[in-house]
Write an enzyme that holds these catalytic residues in place. Structure first.
Site, mmCIF file in Angstrom:
data_model
loop_
_atom_site.group_PDB
_atom_site.id
_atom_site.type_symbol
_atom_site.label_atom_id
_atom_site.label_comp_id
_atom_site.label_asym_id
_atom_site.label_seq_id
_atom_site.Cartn_x
_atom_site.Cartn_y
_atom_site.Cartn_z
ATOM 1 N N GLY A 292 0.816 -1.209 0.000
ATOM 2 C CA GLY A 292 0.000 0.000 0.000
ATOM 3 C C GLY A 292 0.849 1.258 0.000
ATOM 4 N N LYS B 261 9.913 2.478 -0.228
ATOM 5 C CA LYS B 261 8.858 2.380 0.790
ATOM 6 C C LYS B 261 8.458 3.802 1.168
ATOM 7 C CE LYS B 261 7.960 0.115 5.205
ATOM 8 N NZ LYS B 261 8.546 -0.639 6.318
ATOM 9 N N ASP C 24 1.509 -11.341 6.989
ATOM 10 C CA ASP C 24 2.002 -10.529 5.871
ATOM 11 C C ASP C 24 3.351 -9.907 6.197
ATOM 12 O OD1 ASP C 24 0.019 -9.208 7.641
ATOM 13 O OD2 ASP C 24 0.737 -7.389 6.674
ATOM 14 N N ASP D 223 9.743 -5.474 7.899
ATOM 15 C CA ASP D 223 8.756 -4.536 8.431
ATOM 16 C C ASP D 223 9.042 -4.110 9.865
ATOM 17 O OD1 ASP D 223 7.608 -4.240 6.073
ATOM 18 O OD2 ASP D 223 5.646 -5.050 6.586
HETATM 19 P P1 AMP Z 1 2.151 -3.088 8.178
HETATM 20 O O1 AMP Z 1 1.354 -3.280 9.405
HETATM 21 O O2 AMP Z 1 3.051 -1.922 8.213
HETATM 22 O O3 AMP Z 1 2.843 -4.350 7.776
HETATM 23 O O4 AMP Z 1 1.100 -2.760 7.000
HETATM 24 C C1 AMP Z 1 -0.059 -3.494 6.801
HETATM 25 C C2 AMP Z 1 -0.715 -3.112 5.512
HETATM 26 O O5 AMP Z 1 -1.092 -1.740 5.522
HETATM 27 C C3 AMP Z 1 0.133 -3.295 4.282
HETATM 28 O O6 AMP Z 1 -0.682 -3.748 3.242
HETATM 29 C C4 AMP Z 1 0.664 -1.914 4.017
HETATM 30 O O7 AMP Z 1 1.028 -1.728 2.675
HETATM 31 C C5 AMP Z 1 -0.527 -1.063 4.407
HETATM 32 N N1 AMP Z 1 -0.118 0.292 4.803
HETATM 33 C C6 AMP Z 1 0.570 0.644 5.897
HETATM 34 N N2 AMP Z 1 0.762 1.979 5.932
HETATM 35 C C7 AMP Z 1 0.180 2.494 4.821
HETATM 36 C C8 AMP Z 1 0.041 3.808 4.274
HETATM 37 N N3 AMP Z 1 0.553 4.886 4.871
HETATM 38 N N4 AMP Z 1 -0.635 3.922 3.123
HETATM 39 C C9 AMP Z 1 -1.158 2.867 2.499
HETATM 40 N N5 AMP Z 1 -1.057 1.602 2.950
HETATM 41 C C10 AMP Z 1 -0.392 1.404 4.100
HETATM 42 MG MG MG Z 2 3.824 -5.170 6.432
#
Ligand code: AMP
Ligand code: MG
Length: 488
Positions: free
Chosen positions: A88, A109, A248, A258
């Site tokens: 995302g 990122k 994930d 991550d």
């Molecule tokens: P994470 O918990 O950081 O592993 O992210 C979980 C999901 O949320 C993943 O699909 C990321 O790509 C999405 N995500 C996290 N932060 C953002 C953001 N600022 N904009 C869009 N998607 C995000």
């Molecule tokens: Mg992630």
């Protein structure tokens, strides 16, 4: 000028990603570049500096060869399944073959919205970018498998979080970005053909040796399990709490990925949780092996439908492998802990010796890192620093005499034993309070000196260096409990 990217994922795995361009940012400037890593990757130094570097590593300029894509995945987040996740806020630019002949992904990122951004802005704030840079670099120096930071770029844009924060972009390098959640995405839709394609790709890329084995997907599962067991054992040995071990966020390659709400244990408390959103302690320090196994069960569930045979029989074969996780994890962990205690041989009582020390550390509120670090000094008849880690409620003398007897039995010279111990027990870790100081100075005062000093400190974590005493110290005893927030 270009990087000679290849694109095996983009070329072979249609359906697993969407092409997407980075969003431009204002006035990008390079904050940090990892030139050692760049050399490993064979990158031309001309790309790494000045306006060109800032433009490339912010996503403002796309190198000729790059083919930016956002990968799709699903995932179990805190135990709940989400069928649609994906990059995302990240874009894979392409793959390069490093000096060892290994294929590595180069990914931006925080490069803006993608088709998988859902409600998010696709961007990263400066703090989490610098944090990931520091912690992933420290993990690498500890010899722990991890994604790496290649560059951090600052901008003059702002992102809206609890308050407005400066926007930044991180360039991340990994063995690949295939996750357990990548398998779950198509498995949840019942599309076994797609799961098989991904498994075949992952085997080819990460485990080519098993390609021709008889039961290839079970072998694949065993290989991923082995790597994850080792990885989590390594985390435990340095007091690392990942904080968001969703499926994930678990790689197939066995790299740590991550760095959101991660942090290191200071005073040893096995139930330590740092993340503000981990209300029930699912991802607490002591739960990490169990969660690793739980995540692997989700991978097994995704792979089982690849078999045409009797379902029950196949399930049992995967369950049998999953059941071996604890044993594999424990032997990796014990091997690490033996090394931390300076033991070279193996004795049946080692497990008890290690566990008894951990119990004393817990009871005595000892600092995880310094207790192990200063144990080596005891070998040189100087137990003051080691003992000072424990409060008065515990007496470590009995344990020390058991330990001394055990190391002496190894027959190794004192000198060699101390050298070995100091090469595995870091003196410096990225202490949580020091990370915060560095990030605050950068975000509030545009002062990057504390960040750079800290990066310098963690780049040689085993070596006592003058002027860095503060970086070895735990937080003050009266410091408030440390809380981390998901890095976005
Ligand atoms: P994470 O918990 O950081 O592993 O992210 C979980 C999901 O949320 C993943 O699909 C990321 O790509 C999405 N995500 C996290 N932060 C953002 C953001 N600022 N904009 C869009 N998607 C995000
Ligand atoms: Mg992630």
């Amino acid at each position: 000028m270009s990087i000679s990217f290849s694109h095996t994922f983009a070329n072979e795995m249609d359906g697993f990603y969407q092409a997407c361009s980075p969003e431009k940012c204002t006035a990008p400037r390079l904050l940090q570049v990892n030139t050692v890593l760049a050399d490993e990757l064979g990158l031309d130094h001309k790309l790494l500096h000045g306006e060109l570097g800032a433009s490339i590593f912010s996503g403002n300029s796309l190198l000729d060869d790059s083919k930016p894509i956002a990968q799709v995945y699903a995932g179990h987040q805190f135990g709940m399944f989400t069928s649609q996740l994906g990059d995302g806020r990240a874009l894979l630019l392409g793959e390069v073959i490093d000096g060892n002949g290994d294929r590595r992904d180069i990914q931006l990122k925080g490069s803006g919205r993608t088709p998988f951004s859902r409600g998010g802005d696709g961007k990263s704030a400066l703090g989490p970018v610098l944090r990931e840079y520091l912690v992933s670099e420290a993990m690498h120096q500890f010899g722990i498998a991890t994604t790496r930071a290649l560059a951090a770029v600052g901008t003059e844009d702002w992102v809206a979080r609890e308050e407005l924060r400066p926007r930044a972009v991180l360039t991340r390098v990994s063995a690949s970005h295939i996750r357990v959640g990548s398998f779950e995405f198509f498995a949840a839709k019942g599309e076994s053909i797609q799961v098989k394609r991904l498994a075949d790709y992952a085997i080819n890329r990460h485990f080519p040796d098993i390609k021709d084995s008889e039961d290839v997907y079970l072998q694949f599962f065993k290989s991923v399990l082995q790597n994850q067991a080792k990885l989590i054992a390594d985390w435990m040995s340095v007091g690392f709490v990942h904080g968001v071990m969703n499926t994930d966020n678990m790689t197939i390659s066995g790299e740590t990925i991550d760095y959101g709400p991660c942090a290191f244990v200071d005073r040893y408390v096995p139930s330590t949780v740092f993340s503000s959103i981990d209300e029930h302690g699912r991802y607490a320090y002591e739960n990490q092996p169990k969660i690793g196994q739980w995540n692997l069960a989700q991978l097994a569930k995704s792979l089982i439908p690849l078999y045409q045979e009797d379902h029950e029989v196949v399930i049992q074969r995967f369950v049998d492998e999953l059941d071996k996780f604890n044993h594999i994890y424990e032997s990796c962990w014990l091997e690490n802990m033996r090394a931390k205690l300076g033991l070279i041989g193996e004795s049946e009582s080692d497990l008890e010796l290690v566990n008894d020390l951990l119990t004393l550390m817990h009871q005595g509120a000892a600092d995880f890192t310094l207790t192990f670090r200063y144990l080596a000094d005891v070998r040189l008849e100087s137990s003051l620093k080691f003992k000072s880690q424990f409060n008065e409620s515990v007496n470590v003398n009995d344990w020390l005499s058991r330990w001394r007897k055990r190391v002496v039995a190894d027959g190794q010279s004192e000198h060699q034993c101390v050298l070995n111990m100091n090469a595995i027990n870091p003196l410096y870790i990225p202490r949580n309070h020091k990370i915060e100081e560095a990030l605050e100075a950068a975000a509030n005062d545009n002062d990057y000196e504390p960040f750079r000093t800290m990066l310098n400190v963690v780049s040689e974590p085993y070596c006592l260096r003058s002027g860095f005493d503060k970086y070895a110290e735990p937080p003050p005893p009266n410091a408030a409990p440390y809380i981390t927030f998901c890095g976005t």
